[in-house]
Design a protein around this motif. Structure first.
Motif, PDB file in Angstrom:
ATOM      1  N   ARG A   1       0.853  -1.204   0.000  1.00  0.00           N
ATOM      2  CA  ARG A   1       0.000   0.000   0.000  1.00  0.00           C
ATOM      3  C   ARG A   1       0.881   1.243   0.000  1.00  0.00           C
ATOM      4  NH1 ARG A   1      -2.956  -1.985   5.126  1.00  0.00           N
ATOM      5  NH2 ARG A   1      -4.397  -3.520   4.311  1.00  0.00           N
ATOM      6  N   GLU A   2       0.255   2.346  -0.376  1.00  0.00           N
ATOM      7  CA  GLU A   2       0.993   3.607  -0.355  1.00  0.00           C
ATOM      8  C   GLU A   2       1.505   3.853   1.062  1.00  0.00           C
ATOM      9  OE1 GLU A   2      -1.247   6.605  -2.625  1.00  0.00           O
ATOM     10  OE2 GLU A   2      -0.008   8.028  -1.466  1.00  0.00           O
ATOM     11  N   GLY A   3       2.732   4.249   1.166  1.00  0.00           N
ATOM     12  CA  GLY A   3       3.284   4.553   2.488  1.00  0.00           C
ATOM     13  C   GLY A   3       3.965   3.354   3.136  1.00  0.00           C
ATOM     14  N   GLU A   4       3.781   2.163   2.587  1.00  0.00           N
ATOM     15  CA  GLU A   4       4.445   0.978   3.156  1.00  0.00           C
ATOM     16  C   GLU A   4       5.846   0.815   2.545  1.00  0.00           C
ATOM     17  OE1 GLU A   4       0.855  -1.988   4.526  1.00  0.00           O
ATOM     18  OE2 GLU A   4       1.514  -2.158   2.455  1.00  0.00           O
ATOM     19  N   THR A   5       6.710   0.183   3.328  1.00  0.00           N
ATOM     20  CA  THR A   5       8.087  -0.044   2.882  1.00  0.00           C
ATOM     21  C   THR A   5       8.393  -1.526   3.011  1.00  0.00           C
ATOM     22  OG1 THR A   5       8.617   2.093   3.889  1.00  0.00           O
ATOM     23  CG2 THR A   5      10.488   0.716   3.271  1.00  0.00           C
ATOM     24  N   ASN A   6       8.990  -2.087   1.972  1.00  0.00           N
ATOM     25  CA  ASN A   6       9.337  -3.513   2.033  1.00  0.00           C
ATOM     26  C   ASN A   6      10.279  -3.767   3.209  1.00  0.00           C
ATOM     27  OD1 ASN A   6       9.419  -6.177   1.296  1.00  0.00           O
ATOM     28  ND2 ASN A   6      10.973  -5.900  -0.287  1.00  0.00           N
ATOM     29  N   GLY A   7       9.945  -4.747   4.032  1.00  0.00           N
ATOM     30  CA  GLY A   7      10.796  -5.074   5.173  1.00  0.00           C
ATOM     31  C   GLY A   7      10.354  -4.376   6.456  1.00  0.00           C
ATOM     32  N   VAL A   8       9.443  -3.402   6.345  1.00  0.00           N
ATOM     33  CA  VAL A   8       8.989  -2.696   7.562  1.00  0.00           C
ATOM     34  C   VAL A   8       7.627  -3.249   8.002  1.00  0.00           C
ATOM     35  CG1 VAL A   8       8.366  -0.469   8.581  1.00  0.00           C
ATOM     36  CG2 VAL A   8      10.314  -0.632   7.013  1.00  0.00           C
TER      37      VAL A   8
ATOM     38  N   GLU B   1     -18.609   1.966  13.334  1.00  0.00           N
ATOM     39  CA  GLU B   1     -17.322   2.589  13.678  1.00  0.00           C
ATOM     40  C   GLU B   1     -16.173   1.874  12.947  1.00  0.00           C
ATOM     41  OE1 GLU B   1     -16.312   5.250  14.974  1.00  0.00           O
ATOM     42  OE2 GLU B   1     -14.218   4.834  15.498  1.00  0.00           O
ATOM     43  N   LEU B   2     -16.291   0.550  12.797  1.00  0.00           N
ATOM     44  CA  LEU B   2     -15.249  -0.187  12.071  1.00  0.00           C
ATOM     45  C   LEU B   2     -15.158   0.335  10.633  1.00  0.00           C
ATOM     46  CD1 LEU B   2     -13.206  -2.557  12.163  1.00  0.00           C
ATOM     47  CD2 LEU B   2     -15.029  -4.027  11.300  1.00  0.00           C
ATOM     48  N   ARG B   3     -16.323   0.520  10.010  1.00  0.00           N
ATOM     49  CA  ARG B   3     -16.335   1.040   8.629  1.00  0.00           C
ATOM     50  C   ARG B   3     -15.719   2.443   8.585  1.00  0.00           C
ATOM     51  NH1 ARG B   3     -19.539  -0.564   4.583  1.00  0.00           N
ATOM     52  NH2 ARG B   3     -21.030  -1.514   6.028  1.00  0.00           N
ATOM     53  N   ARG B   4     -16.091   3.288   9.578  1.00  0.00           N
ATOM     54  CA  ARG B   4     -15.529   4.647   9.618  1.00  0.00           C
ATOM     55  C   ARG B   4     -14.005   4.599   9.714  1.00  0.00           C
ATOM     56  NH1 ARG B   4     -20.176   6.283  12.278  1.00  0.00           N
ATOM     57  NH2 ARG B   4     -19.455   5.613  14.329  1.00  0.00           N
ATOM     58  N   ARG B   5     -13.494   3.661  10.516  1.00  0.00           N
ATOM     59  CA  ARG B   5     -12.034   3.579  10.688  1.00  0.00           C
ATOM     60  C   ARG B   5     -11.367   3.112   9.404  1.00  0.00           C
ATOM     61  NH1 ARG B   5     -11.527   1.201  16.890  1.00  0.00           N
ATOM     62  NH2 ARG B   5     -12.688   2.931  17.810  1.00  0.00           N
ATOM     63  N   LEU B   6     -11.986   2.140   8.732  1.00  0.00           N
ATOM     64  CA  LEU B   6     -11.397   1.657   7.471  1.00  0.00           C
ATOM     65  C   LEU B   6     -11.388   2.781   6.441  1.00  0.00           C
ATOM     66  CD1 LEU B   6     -12.962  -1.913   7.249  1.00  0.00           C
ATOM     67  CD2 LEU B   6     -10.524  -1.381   7.381  1.00  0.00           C
ATOM     68  N   GLU B   7     -12.498   3.553   6.401  1.00  0.00           N
ATOM     69  CA  GLU B   7     -12.570   4.657   5.436  1.00  0.00           C
ATOM     70  C   GLU B   7     -11.592   5.767   5.830  1.00  0.00           C
ATOM     71  OE1 GLU B   7     -17.225   3.877   4.179  1.00  0.00           O
ATOM     72  OE2 GLU B   7     -16.750   5.496   5.580  1.00  0.00           O
ATOM     73  N   GLY B   8     -11.537   6.047   7.123  1.00  0.00           N
ATOM     74  CA  GLY B   8     -10.685   7.140   7.624  1.00  0.00           C
ATOM     75  C   GLY B   8      -9.205   6.839   7.417  1.00  0.00           C
ATOM     76  N   ARG B   9      -8.846   5.558   7.404  1.00  0.00           N
ATOM     77  CA  ARG B   9      -7.441   5.186   7.220  1.00  0.00           C
ATOM     78  C   ARG B   9      -6.974   5.592   5.819  1.00  0.00           C
ATOM     79  NH1 ARG B   9      -5.914  -0.881   8.770  1.00  0.00           N
ATOM     80  NH2 ARG B   9      -7.027  -1.368   6.849  1.00  0.00           N
ATOM     81  N   GLY B  10      -7.937   5.630   4.897  1.00  0.00           N
ATOM     82  CA  GLY B  10      -7.643   6.147   3.554  1.00  0.00           C
ATOM     83  C   GLY B  10      -6.658   5.313   2.758  1.00  0.00           C
ATOM     84  N   GLN B  11      -6.563   4.029   3.066  1.00  0.00           N
ATOM     85  CA  GLN B  11      -5.560   3.209   2.370  1.00  0.00           C
ATOM     86  C   GLN B  11      -6.172   2.262   1.349  1.00  0.00           C
ATOM     87  OE1 GLN B  11      -3.556   1.288   5.627  1.00  0.00           O
ATOM     88  NE2 GLN B  11      -1.807   2.648   5.479  1.00  0.00           N
ATOM     89  N   ASP B  12      -7.464   2.008   1.468  1.00  0.00           N
ATOM     90  CA  ASP B  12      -8.066   0.975   0.622  1.00  0.00           C
ATOM     91  C   ASP B  12      -9.200   1.548  -0.224  1.00  0.00           C
ATOM     92  OD1 ASP B  12      -6.515  -1.246   1.643  1.00  0.00           O
ATOM     93  OD2 ASP B  12      -7.631  -1.011   3.498  1.00  0.00           O
ATOM     94  N   SER B  13      -9.422   0.934  -1.381  1.00  0.00           N
ATOM     95  CA  SER B  13     -10.508   1.349  -2.273  1.00  0.00           C
ATOM     96  C   SER B  13     -11.845   0.942  -1.644  1.00  0.00           C
ATOM     97  CB  SER B  13     -10.348   0.644  -3.620  1.00  0.00           C
ATOM     98  OG  SER B  13     -10.550  -0.740  -3.432  1.00  0.00           O
ATOM     99  N   PRO B  14     -12.974   1.572  -2.102  1.00  0.00           N
ATOM    100  CA  PRO B  14     -14.288   1.202  -1.560  1.00  0.00           C
ATOM    101  C   PRO B  14     -14.576  -0.293  -1.710  1.00  0.00           C
ATOM    102  CG  PRO B  14     -14.464   3.189  -2.888  1.00  0.00           C
ATOM    103  CD  PRO B  14     -13.051   2.713  -3.031  1.00  0.00           C
ATOM    104  N   GLU B  15     -14.091  -0.914  -2.794  1.00  0.00           N
ATOM    105  CA  GLU B  15     -14.343  -2.357  -2.995  1.00  0.00           C
ATOM    106  C   GLU B  15     -13.605  -3.169  -1.921  1.00  0.00           C
ATOM    107  OE1 GLU B  15     -12.952  -0.474  -5.716  1.00  0.00           O
ATOM    108  OE2 GLU B  15     -15.051   0.054  -6.072  1.00  0.00           O
ATOM    109  N   ILE B  16     -12.369  -2.775  -1.672  1.00  0.00           N
ATOM    110  CA  ILE B  16     -11.585  -3.516  -0.668  1.00  0.00           C
ATOM    111  C   ILE B  16     -12.202  -3.320   0.715  1.00  0.00           C
ATOM    112  CG2 ILE B  16      -9.333  -3.604   0.504  1.00  0.00           C
ATOM    113  CD1 ILE B  16      -8.031  -3.583  -2.178  1.00  0.00           C
ATOM    114  N   ILE B  17     -12.654  -2.104   1.002  1.00  0.00           N
ATOM    115  CA  ILE B  17     -13.287  -1.842   2.307  1.00  0.00           C
ATOM    116  C   ILE B  17     -14.555  -2.689   2.445  1.00  0.00           C
ATOM    117  CG2 ILE B  17     -14.509  -0.082   3.680  1.00  0.00           C
ATOM    118  CD1 ILE B  17     -12.374   1.912   2.766  1.00  0.00           C
ATOM    119  N   ALA B  18     -15.340  -2.767   1.359  1.00  0.00           N
ATOM    120  CA  ALA B  18     -16.561  -3.586   1.417  1.00  0.00           C
ATOM    121  C   ALA B  18     -16.195  -5.039   1.706  1.00  0.00           C
ATOM    122  CB  ALA B  18     -17.329  -3.477   0.103  1.00  0.00           C
TER     123      ALA B  18
END
Ligand code: ADP
Ligand code: 5GP
Length: 210
Positions: A47-54, A132-149
């Motif tokens: 994902r954006e912001g991730e680093t291999n090995g971290v 609230e779980l959905r809000r957190r997944l959306e708020g994290r801003g890392q995944d597309s709506p399909e992945i969140i669903a």
């Protein structure tokens, strides 16, 4: 397993706040006693912001299959259509050096680890509600709506296994949830079997009167 070291398993439905809680726990407790987050291997896309090995070691499906064949994993599982696995050598090396190891893995991995390390302590993190779980997944801003669903659909499949765990923490108020996780880890670290080894010098001095 070095009995001065603890193996912790942390599981939750994606978005419940595991990574956030683990980051805080490490900031607070790693100066007190050595602890390490086990970096898993995965075949999922970075994902954006991730680093291999971290966050993960990102590998191809082919490499992952080779690692299974070479018995490199303590456990592995398919989660959300991708493979995830815990490196056997990395975990065993840390434990043998007396370092506590934290595994952020799903319920399938947790079951496999309990078989290999019956002394492992497992913690399940619950979100305070599905909205609230959905809000957190959306708020994290890392995944597309399909992945969140997809993650929301699979949340129940993870949560249903909460009663296989030693501890259950509701992550509603983050500060309180982190206090509870810290309490669990601290309690495990003060078990007799750990302290006999960690405090061996002190105990011997106290008993010899010096
Ligand atoms: P996980 O690792 O379980 O998938 P994250 O730690 O990435 O979840 O958290 C998902 C999102 O929810 C992040 O944006 C995080 O900042 C937020 N979050 C975590 N805990 C709380 C909480 N107690 N209250 C509100 N937001 C939270
Ligand atoms: P994510 O792709 O959001 O980082 O993780 C998805 C899920 O995979 C989470 O539930 C996480 O706990 C799980 N996971 C991450 N690494 C491992 C692993 O090594 N083994 C298993 N079994 N699950 C893992």
């Amino acid at each position: 397993m070095n009995f001065a070291a603890n193996l912790f398993i942390i599981s939750a439905a994606s978005g419940a706040g595991k990574s956030t809680m683990l980051r805080r726990l490490f900031a607070e407790l790693s100066p007190v006693s050595p602890m390490k987050f086990s970096v898993s291997h995965t075949t999922r896309a970075m994902r954006e912001g991730e680093t291999n090995g971290v966050e993960y070691h990102f590998v191809t499906q082919e490499r992952f299959r080779e690692m299974i064949a070479e018995n490199d994993f303590l456990e592995w599982a398919e989660v959300f259509g991708n493979y995830y696995g815990t490196s056997r050598s990395a975990v065993e090396e840390c434990l043998s050096q007396g370092t506590d190891v934290f595994l952020d893995i799903d319920w399938q991995g947790a079951r496999q680890i309990r078989k290999v390390f019956p002394g492992a302590r497992s913690v399940f993190i619950l979100p305070p509600g599905l909205d609230e779980l959905r809000r957190r997944l959306e708020g994290r801003g890392q995944d597309s709506p399909e992945i969140i669903a997809g993650r929301m659909e699979k949340a129940r499949g993870e949560i249903v296994h909460y009663d296989e765990y030693d501890y259950v923490i509701v992550n509603d108020d983050l500060d309180e949830a982190c206090r509870q996780l810290k309490a669990v880890v601290t309690a495990e670290r003060t078990r007799l079997s750990c302290q006999k080894i960690r405090q061996a010098d002190l105990i011997s001095r106290l008993l010899s009167g010096s």
